[in-house]
Every structure is written in C-alpha cells, then in structure tokens.
Enzyme design. Structure first.
Site, PDB file in Angstrom:
ATOM      1  N   TYR A  58     -24.620 -29.534 -32.303  1.00  0.00           N
ATOM      2  CA  TYR A  58     -23.918 -28.482 -31.568  1.00  0.00           C
ATOM      3  C   TYR A  58     -24.345 -28.465 -30.096  1.00  0.00           C
ATOM      4  O   TYR A  58     -23.512 -28.244 -29.211  1.00  0.00           O
ATOM      5  CB  TYR A  58     -24.176 -27.103 -32.198  1.00  0.00           C
ATOM      6  CG  TYR A  58     -23.365 -26.034 -31.503  1.00  0.00           C
ATOM      7  CD1 TYR A  58     -21.990 -25.928 -31.736  1.00  0.00           C
ATOM      8  CD2 TYR A  58     -23.944 -25.171 -30.584  1.00  0.00           C
ATOM      9  CE1 TYR A  58     -21.221 -24.989 -31.070  1.00  0.00           C
ATOM     10  CE2 TYR A  58     -23.184 -24.227 -29.916  1.00  0.00           C
ATOM     11  CZ  TYR A  58     -21.817 -24.143 -30.161  1.00  0.00           C
ATOM     12  OH  TYR A  58     -21.056 -23.224 -29.485  1.00  0.00           O
ATOM     13  N   SER A  82     -24.307 -14.637 -23.209  1.00  0.00           N
ATOM     14  CA  SER A  82     -23.021 -15.146 -23.700  1.00  0.00           C
ATOM     15  C   SER A  82     -22.388 -14.205 -24.711  1.00  0.00           C
ATOM     16  O   SER A  82     -23.084 -13.569 -25.511  1.00  0.00           O
ATOM     17  CB  SER A  82     -23.253 -16.511 -24.362  1.00  0.00           C
ATOM     18  OG  SER A  82     -22.156 -16.843 -25.187  1.00  0.00           O
ATOM     19  N   GLN A 131     -21.462 -12.612 -19.786  1.00  0.00           N
ATOM     20  CA  GLN A 131     -20.372 -13.602 -19.803  1.00  0.00           C
ATOM     21  C   GLN A 131     -19.370 -13.225 -20.871  1.00  0.00           C
ATOM     22  O   GLN A 131     -19.721 -13.071 -22.040  1.00  0.00           O
ATOM     23  CB  GLN A 131     -20.927 -15.007 -20.085  1.00  0.00           C
ATOM     24  CG  GLN A 131     -19.837 -16.079 -20.215  1.00  0.00           C
ATOM     25  CD  GLN A 131     -19.467 -16.356 -21.660  1.00  0.00           C
ATOM     26  OE1 GLN A 131     -20.321 -16.316 -22.542  1.00  0.00           O
ATOM     27  NE2 GLN A 131     -18.187 -16.605 -21.914  1.00  0.00           N
ATOM     28  N   TYR A 165     -16.120 -14.088 -23.162  1.00  0.00           N
ATOM     29  CA  TYR A 165     -14.994 -14.835 -23.718  1.00  0.00           C
ATOM     30  C   TYR A 165     -13.972 -13.766 -24.023  1.00  0.00           C
ATOM     31  O   TYR A 165     -14.171 -12.926 -24.903  1.00  0.00           O
ATOM     32  CB  TYR A 165     -15.405 -15.575 -24.992  1.00  0.00           C
ATOM     33  CG  TYR A 165     -16.100 -16.887 -24.735  1.00  0.00           C
ATOM     34  CD1 TYR A 165     -15.525 -17.843 -23.904  1.00  0.00           C
ATOM     35  CD2 TYR A 165     -17.318 -17.184 -25.338  1.00  0.00           C
ATOM     36  CE1 TYR A 165     -16.156 -19.057 -23.669  1.00  0.00           C
ATOM     37  CE2 TYR A 165     -17.947 -18.400 -25.115  1.00  0.00           C
ATOM     38  CZ  TYR A 165     -17.364 -19.326 -24.283  1.00  0.00           C
ATOM     39  OH  TYR A 165     -17.982 -20.518 -24.055  1.00  0.00           O
ATOM     40  N   THR A 173     -15.394 -16.702 -18.658  1.00  0.00           N
ATOM     41  CA  THR A 173     -15.241 -18.141 -18.875  1.00  0.00           C
ATOM     42  C   THR A 173     -13.790 -18.436 -19.229  1.00  0.00           C
ATOM     43  O   THR A 173     -13.267 -17.949 -20.234  1.00  0.00           O
ATOM     44  CB  THR A 173     -16.198 -18.624 -19.977  1.00  0.00           C
ATOM     45  OG1 THR A 173     -17.531 -18.349 -19.545  1.00  0.00           O
ATOM     46  CG2 THR A 173     -16.048 -20.112 -20.226  1.00  0.00           C
ATOM     47  N   LYS A 202     -15.492 -18.524 -14.321  1.00  0.00           N
ATOM     48  CA  LYS A 202     -16.223 -19.769 -14.641  1.00  0.00           C
ATOM     49  C   LYS A 202     -15.269 -20.800 -15.234  1.00  0.00           C
ATOM     50  O   LYS A 202     -14.496 -20.481 -16.136  1.00  0.00           O
ATOM     51  CB  LYS A 202     -17.343 -19.450 -15.637  1.00  0.00           C
ATOM     52  CG  LYS A 202     -18.140 -20.655 -16.135  1.00  0.00           C
ATOM     53  CD  LYS A 202     -19.362 -20.189 -16.913  1.00  0.00           C
ATOM     54  CE  LYS A 202     -20.235 -21.327 -17.404  1.00  0.00           C
ATOM     55  NZ  LYS A 202     -19.802 -21.892 -18.666  1.00  0.00           N
ATOM     56  N   HIS A 229     -18.063 -26.813 -18.189  1.00  0.00           N
ATOM     57  CA  HIS A 229     -18.659 -26.414 -19.471  1.00  0.00           C
ATOM     58  C   HIS A 229     -19.571 -27.523 -20.013  1.00  0.00           C
ATOM     59  O   HIS A 229     -19.680 -27.722 -21.224  1.00  0.00           O
ATOM     60  CB  HIS A 229     -17.551 -26.094 -20.486  1.00  0.00           C
ATOM     61  CG  HIS A 229     -17.887 -24.986 -21.444  1.00  0.00           C
ATOM     62  ND1 HIS A 229     -17.289 -23.765 -21.417  1.00  0.00           N
ATOM     63  CD2 HIS A 229     -18.755 -24.927 -22.485  1.00  0.00           C
ATOM     64  CE1 HIS A 229     -17.759 -23.003 -22.396  1.00  0.00           C
ATOM     65  NE2 HIS A 229     -18.667 -23.691 -23.054  1.00  0.00           N
ATOM     66  N   ARG A 262     -18.027 -30.032 -22.515  1.00  0.00           N
ATOM     67  CA  ARG A 262     -17.825 -29.679 -23.922  1.00  0.00           C
ATOM     68  C   ARG A 262     -16.375 -29.347 -24.258  1.00  0.00           C
ATOM     69  O   ARG A 262     -16.050 -29.106 -25.414  1.00  0.00           O
ATOM     70  CB  ARG A 262     -18.706 -28.468 -24.279  1.00  0.00           C
ATOM     71  CG  ARG A 262     -20.176 -28.786 -24.193  1.00  0.00           C
ATOM     72  CD  ARG A 262     -21.035 -27.530 -24.181  1.00  0.00           C
ATOM     73  NE  ARG A 262     -21.096 -26.828 -25.448  1.00  0.00           N
ATOM     74  CZ  ARG A 262     -21.845 -27.194 -26.483  1.00  0.00           C
ATOM     75  NH1 ARG A 262     -22.598 -28.273 -26.385  1.00  0.00           N
ATOM     76  NH2 ARG A 262     -21.863 -26.493 -27.583  1.00  0.00           N
ATOM     77  N   ASP A 274     -22.219 -25.323 -12.041  1.00  0.00           N
ATOM     78  CA  ASP A 274     -23.011 -25.899 -13.147  1.00  0.00           C
ATOM     79  C   ASP A 274     -22.342 -27.145 -13.681  1.00  0.00           C
ATOM     80  O   ASP A 274     -21.249 -27.521 -13.268  1.00  0.00           O
ATOM     81  CB  ASP A 274     -23.311 -24.881 -14.257  1.00  0.00           C
ATOM     82  CG  ASP A 274     -22.159 -24.626 -15.225  1.00  0.00           C
ATOM     83  OD1 ASP A 274     -21.264 -25.488 -15.391  1.00  0.00           O
ATOM     84  OD2 ASP A 274     -22.154 -23.535 -15.837  1.00  0.00           O
ATOM     85  N   GLY A 284     -24.403 -30.607 -15.469  1.00  0.00           N
ATOM     86  CA  GLY A 284     -25.125 -31.826 -15.116  1.00  0.00           C
ATOM     87  C   GLY A 284     -26.415 -31.607 -14.348  1.00  0.00           C
ATOM     88  O   GLY A 284     -27.109 -32.572 -14.029  1.00  0.00           O
TER      89      GLY A 284
END
Ligand code: FNR
Length: 399
Positions: free
Chosen positions: A54, A136, A158, A160, A186, A271, A295, A298, A326, A328
């Site tokens: 995951y 989150s 954050q 969703y 997001t 985001k 993300h 992902r 964000d 990497g």
C-alpha cells in the site's frame, strides 16, 4: 559580515554536530540511517507485504513515481563562494503561519499500516519540531484524537470531498472545532487510481475498516450506518462498504468551491495541481494556495513529474497565491531545489512514513531533523543564508 563577538544562532545543522559528538565521545551511532534516500529499503525490510504494497508502490507501472525522483536528479545545485552564510535563517511564513522551516508533514492516510500509533506518533513528532501536521481524511485515527496528540502544534486538515454534502460539512466543522487552521482539498483522487500492488492482493485497507476512523467517528456517517445496517457500530466490513459508497466524487467541478468557503473560514489550499491553466483557475476561484503534487505517482501512471510542472506554475501564479509542492522529495537538497524553482514550502510524504515504520514517533523526528539539517547545510554550502534568496539561478538543468 558577522560580528565576531556575537555567537551565531542555533541552526538545524547542529543536528549533524550532535551525531558526530555522540559517536566520538559516547561511541553511539544513530539508531536509523541518516541516508534519507535509503530509508525505503530499510522500511521494506520491516513492513509486511500488504503494508509495503500500500505504501511504497504507485499507480500502474510506477513510471510517475520514478519520474518524480528523476526530475530532481536533472536539476543540479550551483554553489556560490565567499558569501558569509554564518547566520542562516530557515524560518518561513506560510499562509499566515510562522514556521521554523518551509516544510510540512503532508497528508498520508492509514498510518497504522506503518506503526500501531500511526498518525498520533506523526502528529507528536511534527509538534516537537513546530512543523504543521496535515491530517488526512483517510486516517487511522480520528480528527479529534490526532488533534489531542498534536497538542499546541500547528495542524491542517486534508479533505477528501465526500459525495454526501452533510458528511462534508460535518468533517469540516469537526476539524475547525479541533483546532485545525488550514484546509487542504485533494483534487486528484475523486476515485482511486490503478494500483497493481494492492489489486494483486485484492487488498484495500478501507474495506477492512482500516483508515476510515474519521468516518466511523462522525455523527452523520454513523447515522447513515445505523440506517443501513441497524447499528452505528456495525462491523468494519459494513462500515467499509458505506465508506466505498460516499468516497468517490467524480462529479466534482470548480463551480462547487464556494460550498467550501461557506463552511470553512480559514485558508483553503487545492492539492493536485499540475498545470498552469488549473493553477490559474485556483487563483480565479479565490483559493489561498495550491499544492503542486501528483500524489506521489499514486493516481496516474505516466503523468508529468511534479517537479517538471513546478517552474511554469510558480512563474504564472507565484505572485498571486501560495505555491506548495510535493512528490519525490527525499532529501534536504531536494527541498532546496523545489524552493529554488518557486515553491513557498514543501510537503514531505513517504520519507516520514518510513521513519514512522522504523521507529514510531522517534523515527519521524529523526527524518525531520536529518532533512532540516541537510537543507541548512546545503543552503550554507551553496552560499545562501535563507531560502528566501533562492531563485532558479541557484540551479542548472541537465539535458
Ligand atoms: C498518500 N498521499 C495522500 N494524499 C492525500 O491528500 N490524502 C491521503 O490520504 C494520502 N494518503 C497517502 C498514503 C500513502 C501511503 C502515500 C505514500 C501517500 C499523497 C501524499 O500526500 C503526497 O502527495 C505524496 O506522498 C508525495 O509523494 P512522495 O514524495 O511521498 O513520493
């Protein structure tokens, strides 16, 4: 010039001196590696297959995640000499908040997969350094539990954005009441991307009741659960199915942003922005900031590397909105590069999760202290006293 009589202020790089001193005088070595880019390998030795599947892999073939890291490799730092960097200042003002450094702990869900204390350990580590913890919507611990762990520390929420508006308002209200000051919405995950590592196991934590604590602790969600199953404390599988019903919100559009403004009176950040037209739309819609993010690769396989998207976006809207970044970021040198390319601050993702997996709260703190020490050393060795002095001219782009 530095006044010879005034000692230089404490720097994040002091962490390096402490590590050397502990080795020299007490024969101690750091419990975890200081090679932050190598943390993934260590965490992989510790995590079980489902957790590893995951956390580490990305969408599809993983090409976006590889591109994120490769993009940082292509930008090289060009150091300047003899520029008095004895006093360095990493502090930053981000959307009205005074921070010790331009770094936040990005929203990462289901942290109990990495460690039993999950988000609570992360929130405590963030608070210990005074860096914002971003909670989150998919957390293993509730909004209120994480707020308590964060204590006086800065915290953002954050979202969703769920399909059920009543549930959305309830989550926002709870976050505000629990002391979260900034909202990150997001946008890139209105439905899950194609994630072979999870698919091959037939594993999605939420369907087993993991990572849905904000929902199962929510009065609106519980009322719906009771209506559909006969009890607000239905088994995790039933709660997971109801979650799977309210989560996808594929009909969302820019027109709906005023709804958020009606229900959140603090700064709002979008985001998942990856191109100039969407950054412009965010500004037009009066958003306070954006996170240039894919993300961590992902969601869309084969997408543009987030760092490759950053310069044009920062150039286009950087003087009108706050630009966060964000995807990497692995080292202090990576933070330097993102700031030089126009980010106002950087969100850390997987590296702190690896620290969490390896040593709980202490592991997250270790990662943060090492990252900030390396950022401080990189700034100074490259001839800068503050990230505020950085421009793209601090970098060289290789073909
Ligand atoms: C994430 N990310 C994420 N983002 C978000 O907005 N809400 C979330 O719940 C999650 N959950 C999540 C879980 C895991 C395991 C990972 C690795 C990531 C994305 C995160 O905020 C960030 O965008 C990426 O982690 C950045 O990529 P790197 O730097 O971690 O590769």
């Amino acid at each position: 010039m530095t006044d010879a009589n005034t000692p230089p202020p404490a720097h994040f790089s002091d962490h390096q001196a402490l590590i050397y001193a502990a080795g020299a005088f007490r024969g101690e070595r750091p419990a975890l590696t200081t090679d932050l880019a190598n943390l993934e390998v260590r965490a992989a030795e510790k995590l079980d297959g489902a957790a590893l599947g995951y956390i580490v892999p990305s969408a599809g073939s993983g090409s976006t995640a590889r591109a994120n890291v490769a993009a940082f490799e292509r930008w090289r730092i060009v150091p300047r000499m003899l520029r008095d960097h004895a006093r360095r200042d990493l502090s930053a003002t981000v959307l009205g908040s005074e921070l010790p450094a331009p770094v936040l702990l990005g929203p990462v869900g289901v942290q109990r997969l990495a460690h039993p204390e999950g988000e609570l350990a992360t929130a405590r580590a963030a608070a210990a350094l005074g860096l914002p913890y971003v909670h989150s919507t998919q957390a293993s611990h509730s909004i209120e539990e994480a707020a308590e762990a964060s204590g006086p520390g800065p915290r953002w929420y954050q979202l969703y954005w769920p399909r059920d508006p009543e549930l959305c308002v309830s989550l926002l209200r709870r976050a505000r009441a629990a002391g979260y000051t900034h909202l990150v919405i997001t946008l890139d995950t209105t439905m899950l991307g194609w994630r072979p590592a999870d698919l091959d196991r037939g594993y999605l934590p939420f369907l087993q009741g993991e990572g849905i604590a904000n929902y199962t602790s929510d009065p609106v969600f519980r009322r719906r659960l009771e209506k559909e199953s006969g009890a607000p404390d239905a088994d995790p599988g039933t709660a997971g199915l109801l979650f799977a019903d309210v989560f996808p919100n594929t009909g969302l559009s820019w027109d709906e942003l005023p709804f958020i403004r009606e229900h959140w009176d603090g700064p709002v950040v979008l985001k998942g922005i990856q191109c100039v037209p969407d950054a412009e739309l965010a500004v037009e819609h009066g958003m306070d900031g954006i996170v240039v993010s894919n993300h961590g690769g992902r969601q869309i396989d084969g997408a543009i590397a987030s760092l490759d998207a950053l310069p044009a976006i920062a150039e286009a809207v950087g003087d009108r909105t706050t630009v966060l970044f964000d995807s990497g970021v692995r080292t202090g040198a990576d933070v330097f590069k993102a700031l030089a390319l126009g980010a106002d601050a950087v969100l850390l993702g997987r590296p702190y999760l690896y620290g969490l997996a390896l040593a709980g709260r202490a592991g997250v703190e270790h990662v943060l202290r090492c990252l900030l020490a390396e950022l401080d050393l990189t700034l100074g060795n490259a001839g800068y006293r503050s990230h505020r002095e950085l421009t793209p001219e601090a970098l060289w782009h290789t073909a």
